[in-house]
Design an enzyme around this catalytic site. Sequence first.
Site, PDB file in Angstrom:
ATOM      1  N   GLY A 164       0.897  -1.346   0.404  1.00 22.87           N
ATOM      2  CA  GLY A 164      -0.136   0.062   0.069  1.00 22.87           C
ATOM      3  C   GLY A 164       0.986   1.020   0.132  1.00 22.87           C
ATOM      4  O   GLY A 164       2.196   1.382  -0.056  1.00 22.87           O
ATOM      5  N   ARG A 183      -4.263 -11.375  -3.051  1.00 21.94           N
ATOM      6  CA  ARG A 183      -3.964  -9.938  -4.023  1.00 21.94           C
ATOM      7  C   ARG A 183      -2.982 -10.409  -4.747  1.00 21.94           C
ATOM      8  O   ARG A 183      -2.627  -9.822  -6.151  1.00 21.94           O
ATOM      9  CB  ARG A 183      -4.767  -9.326  -4.259  1.00 21.94           C
ATOM     10  CG  ARG A 183      -6.328  -9.329  -4.148  1.00 21.94           C
ATOM     11  CD  ARG A 183      -7.319  -7.862  -3.926  1.00 21.94           C
ATOM     12  NE  ARG A 183      -6.814  -7.053  -2.525  1.00 21.94           N
ATOM     13  CZ  ARG A 183      -7.373  -7.098  -1.396  1.00 21.94           C
ATOM     14  NH1 ARG A 183      -8.286  -7.738  -1.305  1.00 21.94           N
ATOM     15  NH2 ARG A 183      -7.049  -6.496  -0.963  1.00 21.94           N
ATOM     16  N   CYS A 199      -3.795  10.341  10.871  1.00 20.37           N
ATOM     17  CA  CYS A 199      -2.877  11.469  10.127  1.00 20.37           C
ATOM     18  C   CYS A 199      -2.676  12.841  10.253  1.00 20.37           C
ATOM     19  O   CYS A 199      -1.811  13.699  10.865  1.00 20.37           O
ATOM     20  CB  CYS A 199      -2.366  11.608   8.763  1.00 20.37           C
ATOM     21  SG  CYS A 199      -4.145  10.884   7.719  1.00 20.37           S
ATOM     22  N   SER A 232      -4.265  10.817  -0.182  1.00 20.50           N
ATOM     23  CA  SER A 232      -3.154   9.504  -0.652  1.00 20.50           C
ATOM     24  C   SER A 232      -4.167   8.816   1.145  1.00 20.50           C
ATOM     25  O   SER A 232      -3.371   7.530   1.792  1.00 20.50           O
ATOM     26  CB  SER A 232      -1.827  10.193   0.551  1.00 20.50           C
ATOM     27  OG  SER A 232      -2.033  11.498   1.008  1.00 20.50           O
ATOM     28  N   GLY A 233      -4.575  10.204   2.004  1.00 19.29           N
ATOM     29  CA  GLY A 233      -5.558   9.461   3.173  1.00 19.29           C
ATOM     30  C   GLY A 233      -6.219   8.258   2.782  1.00 19.29           C
ATOM     31  O   GLY A 233      -6.472   7.680   3.388  1.00 19.29           O
ATOM     32  N   LYS A 247     -12.400  11.674  15.132  1.00 20.52           N
ATOM     33  CA  LYS A 247     -11.190  11.129  15.946  1.00 20.52           C
ATOM     34  C   LYS A 247      -9.593  11.949  16.175  1.00 20.52           C
ATOM     35  O   LYS A 247      -9.003  12.032  17.572  1.00 20.52           O
ATOM     36  CB  LYS A 247     -10.741  10.359  14.483  1.00 20.52           C
ATOM     37  CG  LYS A 247     -10.630   8.918  13.969  1.00 20.52           C
ATOM     38  CD  LYS A 247      -9.836   8.387  12.614  1.00 20.52           C
ATOM     39  CE  LYS A 247     -10.928   7.334  11.822  1.00 20.52           C
ATOM     40  NZ  LYS A 247     -10.461   6.770  10.877  1.00 20.52           N
ATOM     41  N   HIS A 265      -1.421  16.718   3.892  1.00 12.35           N
ATOM     42  CA  HIS A 265      -2.995  17.517   4.018  1.00 12.35           C
ATOM     43  C   HIS A 265      -1.673  19.179   4.194  1.00 12.35           C
ATOM     44  O   HIS A 265      -0.981  18.721   4.583  1.00 12.35           O
ATOM     45  CB  HIS A 265      -3.249  16.823   5.639  1.00 12.35           C
ATOM     46  CG  HIS A 265      -3.725  15.246   5.222  1.00 12.35           C
ATOM     47  ND1 HIS A 265      -4.299  14.513   3.923  1.00 12.35           N
ATOM     48  CD2 HIS A 265      -4.430  14.033   6.017  1.00 12.35           C
ATOM     49  CE1 HIS A 265      -4.313  13.830   4.057  1.00 12.35           C
ATOM     50  NE2 HIS A 265      -4.584  12.969   5.147  1.00 12.35           N
ATOM     51  N   GLN A 314       1.258  13.014   4.587  1.00 15.37           N
ATOM     52  CA  GLN A 314       0.063  12.438   5.571  1.00 15.37           C
ATOM     53  C   GLN A 314       1.081  11.057   4.982  1.00 15.37           C
ATOM     54  O   GLN A 314       0.488  10.102   6.181  1.00 15.37           O
ATOM     55  CB  GLN A 314      -1.115  13.017   4.062  1.00 15.37           C
ATOM     56  CG  GLN A 314      -1.858  11.284   5.457  1.00 15.37           C
ATOM     57  CD  GLN A 314      -1.864  10.058   4.745  1.00 15.37           C
ATOM     58  OE1 GLN A 314      -1.591  10.002   3.837  1.00 15.37           O
ATOM     59  NE2 GLN A 314      -2.547   9.343   5.109  1.00 15.37           N
TER      60      GLN A 314
END
Length: 373
Positions: free
Chosen positions: A40, A67, A156, A186-187, A240, A269, A342
């Site tokens: 990832g 995968r 993040c 990207s988050g 959060k 970010h 981030q």
Amino acid sequence: MRLFVTSKLQCDKDFLDNYKNKEDIRLSSQIRVAILGATGAVGTELIELLEARQFPVADLKLLASPRSAGRTLSFQGESLPVEPVSEEAFKDVDLVLASAGGSTSKAWAAKATEAGAVVVDNSSAFRLDPNVPLVVPEVNPEAAASHCGIIANPNCTTILMAMAVAPLHQVQPIKRLVVATYQSASGAGAKAMEEVKAQARAILNEQTPPTESFPYPLAFNVFPHNSPWNEQGYCEEEMKMVSETRKIFDVPDLRVSATCVRVPVLRAHSETVNLEFETPFTVEQAKEVLAEAPGVKLVEDWQGNYFPMPIDATGCDDVLVGRIRSDISHPCGLELWLSGDQIRKGAALNAVQIAELLVKDNLIRPSASVVSV
Ligand code: A2P
């Protein structure tokens, strides 16, 4: 005898037992590491950071979903296979850096700790668990010592904000914090970043943009963060920021309100933060404090109208902070603006820094990598 886990916490007994007779052992500098979610956006950054920061890796296992079986990724000039995660995979692993989403962490973290590894988890799965420290190394490194096998990496947006706010909060405690975020693609992961590029291409070609990762096109658009809302109308991402900031700062009733917004930026970010103190905090004093704060870079050129931007924060370890102003609506208020990568400080870098802290303070379990002295 030095106890590495505080007894007040309800830790897993086997894990505690691992620590009980550690006074006559020391960790060698070589740690066997596994990355869960290695393929990832954060996982690939973790691999790069372990190499770039010369983390003492004895062995690296790359784990992902079935995968990715058959894929390879490069580490220290070697091509390493990506394995599907399994119980067996945590055998002979000292440290797991997990960044594969909350459900994957919930499914595998206990298996990793049962196998004797320490898990630094980037998901939201355990962040608010009272037995799991939530750590930003520049802000609350001492919290790591109370771990029971899992240490959580904060969200993040929370990490980036904490980096800028904590140095000020240490000088004069904040009374209230209001934040608005400008969050990049990207988050939502590597796939979402590709999707935004595909959306931009489609829109420029007057075609319908693909929308799989997000509910709406993000290219040429802005929308409130699409995590589920609570009954007060705050989404999960916003809550959060509220709960995690309180936990990191160890101020359970800190007044925090957040508005989280997704913007068409690929990576890094930005946030606007309004702080209220008991007594005025001057701009000059805030600049002095932030200029000295580790992991923070003061970026302000008022004449040139140059302030933190995600394009400059991308790939940068420091959180860029600037545009510090007195709040004209409140005598004890301060406004600031920040941009931070981030994927780096907001996720992978913070996780690797936690791992470095664990190594430095001998907080990784004894294993075959332990030698007697
Ligand atoms: P995979 O590439 O095999 O799907 P990102 O945050 O960029 O979307 O990356 C998510 C990471 O988490 C990827 O490495 C992904 O692997 C991994 N992942 C997602 N679901 C699982 C799962 N069920 N088991 C193990 N790894 C997973």
